[in-house]
Design a protein around this motif. Sequence first.
Motif, PDB file in Angstrom:
ATOM      1  N   LEU A   1      -3.776   5.588   5.716  1.00 38.20           N
ATOM      2  CA  LEU A   1      -4.510   5.622   4.442  1.00 38.20           C
ATOM      3  C   LEU A   1      -5.976   5.967   4.658  1.00 38.20           C
ATOM      4  O   LEU A   1      -6.574   6.706   3.866  1.00 38.20           O
TER       5      LEU A   1
ATOM      6  N   TRP B   1      -1.023   6.641  -3.724  1.00 38.43           N
ATOM      7  CA  TRP B   1      -2.260   7.162  -4.325  1.00 38.43           C
ATOM      8  C   TRP B   1      -2.083   7.535  -5.788  1.00 38.43           C
ATOM      9  O   TRP B   1      -3.062   7.623  -6.529  1.00 38.43           O
TER      10      TRP B   1
ATOM     11  N   ALA C   1       0.836  -1.206   0.000  1.00 34.90           N
ATOM     12  CA  ALA C   1       0.000   0.000   0.000  1.00 34.90           C
ATOM     13  C   ALA C   1       0.869   1.254   0.000  1.00 34.90           C
ATOM     14  O   ALA C   1       0.617   2.201  -0.764  1.00 34.90           O
TER      15      ALA C   1
ATOM     16  N   ARG D   1      -3.598  -0.752  -7.399  1.00 34.04           N
ATOM     17  CA  ARG D   1      -3.635   0.416  -6.511  1.00 34.04           C
ATOM     18  C   ARG D   1      -5.046   0.583  -5.926  1.00 34.04           C
ATOM     19  O   ARG D   1      -5.218   0.734  -4.708  1.00 34.04           O
TER      20      ARG D   1
ATOM     21  N   LEU E   1      -5.643  -0.091  -1.935  1.00 38.14           N
ATOM     22  CA  LEU E   1      -6.050   1.061  -1.135  1.00 38.14           C
ATOM     23  C   LEU E   1      -7.470   0.884  -0.600  1.00 38.14           C
ATOM     24  O   LEU E   1      -7.773   1.268   0.537  1.00 38.14           O
TER      25      LEU E   1
END
Length: 821
Positions: free
Chosen positions: A704, A672, A667, A689, A693
């Motif tokens: 996160l 991002w 992560a 991703r 996430l």
Amino acid sequence: IRLPKTVIPTAYRLDFSTSLENVSFQGIAEIDVEVKEETNFIVIHAQKLNLSNIKISSGKKKWKAKSIKYNEKNQYVILSFNTVLKPETSYTLSMQYSGILSDDMSGYYLSKYGDNDNPSYLATTQFEPTSARKAFPCFDEPEFKATFQLNMTVGAGLTAISNMNVLDIEKIKNSEKKKYIFANSTKMSTYLVAFIVSNFKSISKTNKGIDISVYARPEQIESTEYALEVATKILRFYESTYDIPYPLPKLDLVAIPDFEAGAMENWGLITFRETALLYDEKSPSSINKQYVATVVAHELAHQWFGNLVTMKWWDDLWLNEGFADLGTNAAEPEWGMENHWYYMDVLKAFKTDSSHFTHPIYAEVKDPEEISGIFDDISYSKGSSVIRMIESWLNNINSKQVKRSTSTYSSNYFFNRIHKYLDLYKYSNAETKQLWDALESYDKDGKPLMNVSETMGTFINQGGYPIVMMKNNKDKNTVDLSQERYFINHMELMNDKAPADNSTWIIPYSYLVYSNATGKPELLENKSITLKEDTNIQLPRILERRDENKNVKVFVKGNIDQTGFYRVQYDDEYIQIACEWLKSDLYFMTAIDRAGFLNDISAQLFNGRTENPEIILDCLNFLKNEKSNVVWQSAIDVFKQLLRNFDIHASYGNVKKYVISLIQNIANDIGWEETKNDDNTVHNRSQLRATILGLACAVGEPKLKAQAIEYFEQIKNNTFTKEFSDDILKVIYVTGIYYGNENDFNYIFEQYKKETSVQRKSMLQDSLASVNLPFLQEKLFELSISDEIRQQDTNFLLMRLIRNVGSSAARQCWIFVKDHW
């Protein structure tokens, strides 16, 4: 209930007139028939149709129907005549028919779009499996192939499209109406007939003489460009792969606002749910783009599997759907999707097929309700998984060098035989036996060399799948192999001392032998056997004296490249050895084998098939160094199962901490935004991703989760400046609503109502399905059956809520369903 075969159709001429204003249609049908046995009656399907002026003619002779008997339960009508119909005589059955455009997204139905205060309408069709009979009288079974010539009369400002190209457009005297006259079709089944009346716009291109067009409502036409591009590429690929040209002069792909399925492969006129065909480049999303590409690939494969060669009856549906799932990687080779089938098909099929309530791939069905019930993960995902196993097995037998790639199809035994199958049965029907015959090779005495029918029959004709249990026998330098049926509730069955299930399979079993005799894990053998009964495999002689050197270890990996449709059970020693090596030398196994090994040992964990669960839980620590998309997608499937198992348990918090510890590295690494390259393609990394996430925020990874909530507040306050894809925006919206309050729910719902982009509207709807507060879930339930949510989306919305939130939402949903249905 099947129709008699005393009279069969050869050609239809259908003259339709459709009124969107009156929500109705009418027409005249002329059906040329061939009489096989003397009879004075004809049985033909018709449902919710008014029939009149029914005649049978031969040359200048005509006979009116003396009686008409409707059988509503079986959806057919018996037409009796005052003459005996005789073989070898040409007859034409004619009648007038009329009906109401339905509102249930089947048959010939009405679809609405645009502003609720000033809506627009279109009329479209969905006939698979048994709804052509709702639009016109017909012999509505796949075996009754015929040609179809259609005329469509439509009102001012509307156009008509159908399976074939337009030959002429006639103006109707003293009217603003027009009649579209279409070319006669090739022979096809009734469920593949399609026609649409609308004011849609289209974009087109011509490829090798074939006109390819994508249609959508006018305000969405800019979102059709990607579908046109990818359809053109995939059509070329299939023509090359199967070495049989696409047989029609045109191919239309149409985005329908109200559409219950994902898409429908009508020959030459493929219809789609809007989210499955439209892609807005202004709101980029790798997940949405892949969905469009894979659905287009699936439906175009049907132009050969299903349309050109059609199953004889619905019990062989897998011949259509299994093959159609094999072409996904053809859509965008540069995306690196060659292993996506593992988590998109195999893992999905494993879940469904591990239940006691599964059914065989070949499933006998009789009535329309039974037929509809087999359009499921068994026919689709298990079907394609078994076909992939057959491909690997036969190619392995016939050429050790053959690997599937876009450059080796011409030398690929499997696809050469598939060409033979398609060519032999084109414009006709086939059964599973005929596929086996096409794939088999025979000796000079006509005996099968590979026993395809016997081997694959064990996977087609019974439900469930095997787990192959491997046990290391050091004394004999062998590995003992046995098999049994895998059930999801194995522990419960053991505790209840339930009778053993005696199902067995003939398994094309493959395995890899690794050893660290040189100081690091290296591959010693790559072998395949046919596993029918308990047996053992001999390990290389070099390993016979490995006990003399305690540092020399061996690991046997079952199911090379995960192409076999079976699970593998490892003993604890093998698991421990493999996991030690994975932590120090991740790449000693390929990514797809790591994904399969991970999923198999996790199944052992959930299934009570290990004496030391701690070994498996510790093993998963290798994921801290993992980067591969296919491995992580497999891992996330495992984590979600783990979280579901404990979601109302006191240990749930500890389980979340365990998951966080495993995903934290990936992560933080993937972040991002796109910043660097790794082993994945940009496409795969984008999907990874969003998935990582999303899971991190769902289990409450502090950093996160806080960042996602901060982004959500910025979006609400109109201070958000990041140019994130819709995939990442969805993570933010989902996190905002999951941890949020009624104001957050109302904000997203208002955005949903205002949104005009099809894919972003879908993203916002998915976000709503992550609401965590019970009173807001109840609010969502009520919205799901209101005019704010399309009827096609109601079931999906409820299922997503259960999947996203867990058992608490499932209980709430069940109460709501019982109260409203």
